[in-house]
Design a protein around this motif. Structure first.
Motif, PDB file in Angstrom:
ATOM      1  N   GLU A 260      20.671  -8.663  18.176  1.00  0.00           N
ATOM      2  CA  GLU A 260      20.659  -8.521  19.731  1.00  0.00           C
ATOM      3  C   GLU A 260      21.468  -7.365  20.026  1.00  0.00           C
ATOM      4  OE1 GLU A 260      20.436 -13.487  20.721  1.00  0.00           O
ATOM      5  OE2 GLU A 260      22.418 -12.260  20.762  1.00  0.00           O
ATOM      6  N   PRO A 261      21.006  -6.550  21.158  1.00  0.00           N
ATOM      7  CA  PRO A 261      19.926  -6.916  21.851  1.00  0.00           C
ATOM      8  C   PRO A 261      18.668  -5.960  21.201  1.00  0.00           C
ATOM      9  CG  PRO A 261      21.437  -5.175  22.951  1.00  0.00           C
ATOM     10  CD  PRO A 261      22.150  -5.708  21.749  1.00  0.00           C
ATOM     11  N   TRP A 262      17.860  -5.657  22.087  1.00  0.00           N
ATOM     12  CA  TRP A 262      16.634  -4.806  21.370  1.00  0.00           C
ATOM     13  C   TRP A 262      17.272  -3.791  20.427  1.00  0.00           C
ATOM     14  CZ3 TRP A 262      13.142  -1.097  24.205  1.00  0.00           C
ATOM     15  CH2 TRP A 262      11.938  -0.808  23.261  1.00  0.00           C
ATOM     16  N   HIS A 263      16.880  -3.744  19.304  1.00  0.00           N
ATOM     17  CA  HIS A 263      17.093  -2.717  18.283  1.00  0.00           C
ATOM     18  C   HIS A 263      18.537  -2.682  18.192  1.00  0.00           C
ATOM     19  CE1 HIS A 263      12.812  -0.426  18.461  1.00  0.00           C
ATOM     20  NE2 HIS A 263      12.868  -1.761  17.840  1.00  0.00           N
ATOM     21  N   GLY A 264      19.273  -3.766  18.295  1.00  0.00           N
ATOM     22  CA  GLY A 264      20.790  -3.743  18.493  1.00  0.00           C
ATOM     23  C   GLY A 264      21.644  -3.733  17.458  1.00  0.00           C
ATOM     24  N   ASN A 265      22.769  -3.752  17.707  1.00  0.00           N
ATOM     25  CA  ASN A 265      23.923  -3.506  16.742  1.00  0.00           C
ATOM     26  C   ASN A 265      24.486  -4.724  16.212  1.00  0.00           C
ATOM     27  OD1 ASN A 265      25.237  -3.851  19.356  1.00  0.00           O
ATOM     28  ND2 ASN A 265      27.109  -3.341  18.173  1.00  0.00           N
ATOM     29  N   GLU A 266      24.354  -5.990  16.965  1.00  0.00           N
ATOM     30  CA  GLU A 266      24.851  -7.198  16.487  1.00  0.00           C
ATOM     31  C   GLU A 266      23.996  -8.201  15.787  1.00  0.00           C
ATOM     32  OE1 GLU A 266      27.583  -7.459  20.608  1.00  0.00           O
ATOM     33  OE2 GLU A 266      25.646  -8.742  20.667  1.00  0.00           O
ATOM     34  N   VAL A 267      24.681  -9.112  14.824  1.00  0.00           N
ATOM     35  CA  VAL A 267      23.933 -10.126  14.286  1.00  0.00           C
ATOM     36  C   VAL A 267      24.677 -11.260  14.771  1.00  0.00           C
ATOM     37  CG1 VAL A 267      23.757 -11.527  12.154  1.00  0.00           C
ATOM     38  CG2 VAL A 267      23.533  -9.130  12.125  1.00  0.00           C
ATOM     39  N   ALA A 268      24.050 -12.137  15.744  1.00  0.00           N
ATOM     40  CA  ALA A 268      24.777 -13.455  16.213  1.00  0.00           C
ATOM     41  C   ALA A 268      24.015 -14.567  15.530  1.00  0.00           C
ATOM     42  CB  ALA A 268      24.091 -13.373  17.688  1.00  0.00           C
ATOM     43  N   VAL A 269      24.832 -15.451  15.596  1.00  0.00           N
ATOM     44  CA  VAL A 269      24.687 -16.981  14.991  1.00  0.00           C
ATOM     45  C   VAL A 269      24.777 -18.115  16.267  1.00  0.00           C
ATOM     46  CG1 VAL A 269      25.358 -18.573  13.326  1.00  0.00           C
ATOM     47  CG2 VAL A 269      25.136 -16.603  12.597  1.00  0.00           C
ATOM     48  N   TYR A 270      23.760 -19.024  16.196  1.00  0.00           N
ATOM     49  CA  TYR A 270      23.880 -19.765  17.413  1.00  0.00           C
ATOM     50  C   TYR A 270      23.953 -21.185  16.542  1.00  0.00           C
ATOM     51  CZ  TYR A 270      22.314 -16.553  20.666  1.00  0.00           C
ATOM     52  OH  TYR A 270      22.115 -15.274  21.536  1.00  0.00           O
ATOM     53  N   ARG A 271      25.029 -21.994  16.949  1.00  0.00           N
ATOM     54  CA  ARG A 271      25.193 -23.416  16.364  1.00  0.00           C
ATOM     55  C   ARG A 271      25.005 -24.253  17.678  1.00  0.00           C
ATOM     56  NH1 ARG A 271      29.770 -24.595  15.094  1.00  0.00           N
ATOM     57  NH2 ARG A 271      30.846 -23.037  16.404  1.00  0.00           N
ATOM     58  N   GLY A 272      24.519 -25.430  17.286  1.00  0.00           N
ATOM     59  CA  GLY A 272      24.478 -26.484  18.455  1.00  0.00           C
ATOM     60  C   GLY A 272      23.362 -27.585  17.888  1.00  0.00           C
ATOM     61  N   VAL A 281      29.123 -13.728  17.564  1.00  0.00           N
ATOM     62  CA  VAL A 281      28.622 -12.504  16.941  1.00  0.00           C
ATOM     63  C   VAL A 281      29.398 -12.466  15.786  1.00  0.00           C
ATOM     64  CG1 VAL A 281      28.681 -10.012  16.972  1.00  0.00           C
ATOM     65  CG2 VAL A 281      27.946 -11.274  19.224  1.00  0.00           C
ATOM     66  N   ILE A 282      28.695 -12.453  14.498  1.00  0.00           N
ATOM     67  CA  ILE A 282      29.415 -12.243  13.312  1.00  0.00           C
ATOM     68  C   ILE A 282      29.276 -10.898  12.713  1.00  0.00           C
ATOM     69  CG2 ILE A 282      28.690 -14.699  12.688  1.00  0.00           C
ATOM     70  CD1 ILE A 282      26.757 -13.351  10.761  1.00  0.00           C
ATOM     71  N   GLY A 326      29.126 -23.196   9.669  1.00  0.00           N
ATOM     72  CA  GLY A 326      28.779 -21.944   9.742  1.00  0.00           C
ATOM     73  C   GLY A 326      29.685 -21.171  10.861  1.00  0.00           C
ATOM     74  N   VAL A 327      30.972 -21.568  11.117  1.00  0.00           N
ATOM     75  CA  VAL A 327      31.876 -20.922  12.000  1.00  0.00           C
ATOM     76  C   VAL A 327      32.018 -19.302  11.470  1.00  0.00           C
ATOM     77  CG1 VAL A 327      34.079 -20.800  13.114  1.00  0.00           C
ATOM     78  CG2 VAL A 327      32.670 -23.114  12.770  1.00  0.00           C
ATOM     79  N   ALA A 328      32.541 -19.239  10.276  1.00  0.00           N
ATOM     80  CA  ALA A 328      32.868 -18.148   9.688  1.00  0.00           C
ATOM     81  C   ALA A 328      31.551 -17.643   8.847  1.00  0.00           C
ATOM     82  CB  ALA A 328      34.310 -18.047   8.884  1.00  0.00           C
ATOM     83  N   TRP A 329      31.491 -16.217   8.818  1.00  0.00           N
ATOM     84  CA  TRP A 329      30.447 -15.617   7.685  1.00  0.00           C
ATOM     85  C   TRP A 329      31.066 -14.545   6.922  1.00  0.00           C
ATOM     86  CZ3 TRP A 329      25.417 -17.746   7.467  1.00  0.00           C
ATOM     87  CH2 TRP A 329      25.148 -18.826   8.245  1.00  0.00           C
ATOM     88  N   LYS A 330      30.667 -14.454   5.505  1.00  0.00           N
ATOM     89  CA  LYS A 330      31.089 -13.349   4.762  1.00  0.00           C
ATOM     90  C   LYS A 330      30.154 -12.477   4.741  1.00  0.00           C
ATOM     91  CE  LYS A 330      31.673 -14.444   0.500  1.00  0.00           C
ATOM     92  NZ  LYS A 330      32.319 -15.021  -0.805  1.00  0.00           N
ATOM     93  N   LYS A 331      30.218 -11.144   4.796  1.00  0.00           N
ATOM     94  CA  LYS A 331      29.116 -10.167   4.340  1.00  0.00           C
ATOM     95  C   LYS A 331      29.064  -9.458   3.178  1.00  0.00           C
ATOM     96  CE  LYS A 331      29.494  -5.976   6.545  1.00  0.00           C
ATOM     97  NZ  LYS A 331      29.243  -5.205   7.731  1.00  0.00           N
ATOM     98  N   THR A 332      28.026  -9.176   2.559  1.00  0.00           N
ATOM     99  CA  THR A 332      27.824  -8.667   1.218  1.00  0.00           C
ATOM    100  C   THR A 332      26.803  -7.509   1.703  1.00  0.00           C
ATOM    101  OG1 THR A 332      28.385 -10.558  -0.041  1.00  0.00           O
ATOM    102  CG2 THR A 332      27.111  -8.802  -1.012  1.00  0.00           C
TER     103      THR A 332
END
Length: 376
Positions: A260-272, A281-282, A326-332
């Protein structure tokens, strides 16, 4: 103090090592590389890779396990997407694409194989729909019959940068190949779609647009319903909504992953649950984020996230959940600087029962297979 298994799970997840990958470059001359699809083209039981490049007029594929290159079709200008569906003889391709609707013919063609599937297939045009952009396979009625969904990028009257117009969402039934309109409720740019079962065996269409994330479902009475999942990024139009979406699982719990947004910079995770989702945003470091998928790379029943981006330093990241919720995420970092990832595909490409990654590069004009070596 005695710890229960439930209490130990988050610690065990954190202690687990990162998943390691070995890269294999399969091609370096795919001008305008845009989409890679894992599909058994020659029906030998192995996953091949189809590489679609917008700057080429040949659609090519690479035959596993030797990765021998073949031409699937010729004389296709400005290709943008294809759908190759299990159980369907044909492959559907969208070409003659441009971002500006007034310049985009939006041809949709069906490719039909001959007796030798390694030789170029026959091309037959079936439709013209302005900015035809995303093609996907869906079992919308819950049965065995597949349809090919076509989601254009923008409405026919839209202009940059706002793209103010309604956008049709359509599909084709194999054999008939006549366009059927689902709705025209989305607005702005519709950049991503994802097909997934939601409440039962019926596969639903998730769309990512300037209006956010929505799911579209064919009901038993033949009518389509549309439900908002999230408005996506809270920025002002056109820096609003969502660009690409995928659905993953953490055990039995479903989550959404989006760029997000279009061609954006964010990786967002939705839980629910159901249709109420909390956005987090992770990662906000992508430069021109363009592809996102989810898959279980370590066989623990919990999906990781793969995200690719196209501009410097360009590359591919993998995100692992560090807790059961899935609250915290580790990037590789899977790759940085090696591929301007316009698209990726997830599949077991060498038959070792591990999920691998294949990505195609736009500026880097390459196709790379990332072999999953497991946790190190």
């Amino acid at each position: 103090m005695r710890l229960t298994l439930a209490a130990l799970i988050p610690a065990l997840l954190t202690a687990a090592g990162p998943i390691s990958f070995r890269s294999h470059t399969l091609a370096t001359d795919l001008r305008g590389g845009y989409q890679v699809v894992a599909f058994d083209v020659n029906r030998d039981g192995r996953m091949d890779l189809i590489a679609l490049a917008s700057g080429m007029t040949e659609l090519v594929w690479f035959e596993a396990p030797s990765w021998t290159r073949h031409v699937l079709a010729r004389d296709l200008r400005r290709m943008i997407n294809l759908a190759a569906c299990t159980g369907m003889d044909e492959i559907v391709v969208a070409h003659e694409f441009a971002n500006a609707p007034k310049n985009s013919i939006g041809i949709v063609s069906v490719l039909m194989p001959g007796s030798d599937r390694t030789q170029p297939w026959t091309v037959r045009e079936i439709d013209r729909l302005t900015t035809s952009h995303r093609l996907r396979c869906a079992h919308a009625d819950g049965g065995s019959k597949v349809v090919v969904v076509n989601a254009p990028l923008a409405g026919a009257k839209a202009d940059a940068p706002d793209y103010r117009d309604h956008v049709p969402l359509t599909y084709y039934r194999p054999g008939e190949w006549k366009r059927v309109t689902i709705n025209e409720a989305n607005e702005g740019v519709v950049h991503g779609i994802y097909i997934t079962p939601w409440t039962d065996k019926r596969e639903e269409i998730l769309t990512a647009s300037f209006l956010g994330l929505h799911r579209h479902r064919l009901e038993k009475n033949g009518a389509w319903t549309r439900v908002e999942l999230s408005k996506g990024s809270p920025g002002e139009w056109p820096a609003s909504g969502s660009s690409d979406v995928s659905v993953g699982r953490l055990g039995k719990a479903r989550f959404l992953a989006a760029i997000e947004p279009w061609h954006g910079n964010e990786v967002a995770v939705y839980r629910g649950a159901k249709d109420t989702w909390t956005r987090a945003v992770i990662d906000s470091s992508l430069n021109d984020g363009h592809t996102i998928y989810t898959g279980d790379f370590d066989g623990d029943g919990r999906d990781e996230i793969v995200a690719g981006y196209r501009r410097t330093p360009f590359g591919v990241n993998l995100y692992q959940a560090e807790d059961a919720e899935g609250v915290a995420w580790k990037k590789t970092v899977v790759d940085q600087g090696g591929v301007a990832a316009a698209a990726c595909a997830l599949a077991d490409l060498n038959g070792d029962k591990r999920l691998d990654i294949a990505c195609i590069g736009s500026a880097t004009t390459n196709l790379v297979w990332y072999e999953n070596l497991g946790k190190q």
